[in-house]
Design a protein around this motif. Structure first.
Motif, PDB file in Angstrom:
ATOM      1  N   UNK A  25       0.466  -1.013   0.063  1.00 19.68           N
ATOM      2  CA  UNK A  25       0.013  -0.229   0.120  1.00 19.68           C
ATOM      3  C   UNK A  25       0.967   0.967  -0.153  1.00 19.68           C
ATOM      4  N   UNK A  26       2.049   1.175   0.656  1.00 16.04           N
ATOM      5  CA  UNK A  26       2.581   2.546   1.029  1.00 16.04           C
ATOM      6  C   UNK A  26       3.463   3.378  -0.381  1.00 16.04           C
ATOM      7  N   UNK A  27       3.326   1.966  -1.350  1.00 14.71           N
ATOM      8  CA  UNK A  27       4.411   2.351  -2.751  1.00 14.71           C
ATOM      9  C   UNK A  27       3.078   2.550  -3.218  1.00 14.71           C
ATOM     10  N   UNK A  28       2.116   2.209  -3.578  1.00 16.24           N
ATOM     11  CA  UNK A  28       1.297   1.872  -4.906  1.00 16.24           C
ATOM     12  C   UNK A  28       0.190   3.901  -4.618  1.00 16.24           C
ATOM     13  N   UNK A  29       0.532   4.215  -3.150  1.00 18.33           N
ATOM     14  CA  UNK A  29      -0.110   5.420  -3.006  1.00 18.33           C
ATOM     15  C   UNK A  29       1.042   6.385  -3.429  1.00 18.33           C
ATOM     16  N   UNK A  30       2.338   6.108  -3.009  1.00 13.43           N
ATOM     17  CA  UNK A  30       3.455   6.798  -3.597  1.00 13.43           C
ATOM     18  C   UNK A  30       3.091   7.190  -5.184  1.00 13.43           C
ATOM     19  N   UNK A  31       2.562   6.302  -6.055  1.00 11.41           N
ATOM     20  CA  UNK A  31       3.107   6.122  -7.418  1.00 11.41           C
ATOM     21  C   UNK A  31       1.518   6.442  -7.160  1.00 11.41           C
ATOM     22  N   UNK A  32       0.172   6.429  -6.894  1.00 10.97           N
ATOM     23  CA  UNK A  32      -0.867   7.481  -7.322  1.00 10.97           C
ATOM     24  C   UNK A  32      -0.671   8.436  -7.168  1.00 10.97           C
ATOM     25  N   UNK A  33       0.412   8.868  -6.469  1.00 14.32           N
ATOM     26  CA  UNK A  33      -0.015  10.601  -5.890  1.00 14.32           C
ATOM     27  C   UNK A  33       1.710  11.318  -7.748  1.00 14.32           C
ATOM     28  N   UNK A  34       2.416  10.477  -7.431  1.00 11.34           N
ATOM     29  CA  UNK A  34       3.252  10.692  -8.656  1.00 11.34           C
ATOM     30  C   UNK A  34       2.442  10.539 -10.024  1.00 11.34           C
ATOM     31  N   UNK A  35       1.022  10.068 -10.137  1.00 12.98           N
ATOM     32  CA  UNK A  35       0.455  10.254 -11.615  1.00 12.98           C
ATOM     33  C   UNK A  35      -0.256  10.486 -11.648  1.00 12.98           C
ATOM     34  N   UNK A  36      -1.127  10.929 -10.494  1.00 14.57           N
ATOM     35  CA  UNK A  36      -1.876  12.621 -10.118  1.00 14.57           C
ATOM     36  C   UNK A  36      -1.187  14.112 -10.168  1.00 14.57           C
ATOM     37  N   UNK A  37       0.056  13.430 -10.078  1.00 13.94           N
ATOM     38  CA  UNK A  37       0.793  15.088 -10.568  1.00 13.94           C
ATOM     39  C   UNK A  37       1.333  14.821 -11.468  1.00 13.94           C
ATOM     40  N   UNK A  38       1.473  14.422 -12.273  1.00 11.57           N
ATOM     41  CA  UNK A  38       1.678  14.324 -13.488  1.00 11.57           C
ATOM     42  C   UNK A  38       0.657  15.052 -14.568  1.00 11.57           C
ATOM     43  N   UNK A  39      -0.508  14.348 -13.583  1.00 14.67           N
ATOM     44  CA  UNK A  39      -2.083  14.478 -14.916  1.00 14.67           C
ATOM     45  C   UNK A  39      -2.475  15.754 -14.022  1.00 14.67           C
ATOM     46  N   UNK A  40      -2.083  16.577 -13.303  1.00 11.24           N
ATOM     47  CA  UNK A  40      -2.942  17.641 -13.083  1.00 11.24           C
ATOM     48  C   UNK A  40      -1.265  18.879 -13.667  1.00 11.24           C
ATOM     49  N   UNK A  41      -0.533  18.424 -13.745  1.00  9.25           N
ATOM     50  CA  UNK A  41       0.688  19.344 -14.589  1.00  9.25           C
ATOM     51  C   UNK A  41       0.662  19.199 -15.726  1.00  9.25           C
ATOM     52  N   UNK A  42       0.092  18.543 -16.631  1.00  8.78           N
ATOM     53  CA  UNK A  42       0.413  18.403 -17.802  1.00  8.78           C
ATOM     54  C   UNK A  42       2.163  18.004 -17.736  1.00  8.78           C
ATOM     55  N   UNK A  43       2.612  16.579 -17.214  1.00  5.22           N
ATOM     56  CA  UNK A  43       4.117  16.331 -17.143  1.00  5.22           C
ATOM     57  C   UNK A  43       3.933  15.684 -17.991  1.00  5.22           C
ATOM     58  N   UNK A  44       4.545  15.127 -18.472  1.00  2.00           N
ATOM     59  CA  UNK A  44       5.459  14.392 -19.854  1.00  2.00           C
ATOM     60  C   UNK A  44       6.311  13.057 -18.579  1.00  2.00           C
TER      61      UNK A  44
END
Length: 64
Positions: A25-44
């Motif tokens: 779960x901690x690893x998956x939470x970190x991955x979700x944060x990265x993906x969410x940030x990438x989407x919100x910042x339109x970061x490739x």
């Protein structure tokens, strides 16, 4: 139609599944944060690999 939450709740009744799920779960939470940030910042993905924090993490995995 069964939802993801319904399926997960059913699987969580299995003690072995629950232990493994909670272990990652901690690893998956970190991955979700990265993906969410990438989407919100339109970061490739290419831009992400140029971030100092990511480069540090990549170097650590290469040394193992």
């Amino acid at each position: 139609m069964i939802t993801f939450d319904d399926m997960l709740n059913e699987q969580m009744k299995d003690e072995e599944f629950r232990k493994e799920y909670e272990a990652i779960k901690p690893e998956m939470d970190a991955i979700r944060k990265i993906v969410d940030s990438r989407i919100s910042e339109k970061c490739t993905p290419n831009k992400i690999t140029k971030l100092p924090e990511v480069n540090c993490a990549q170097e650590n995995t290469k040394n193992k």
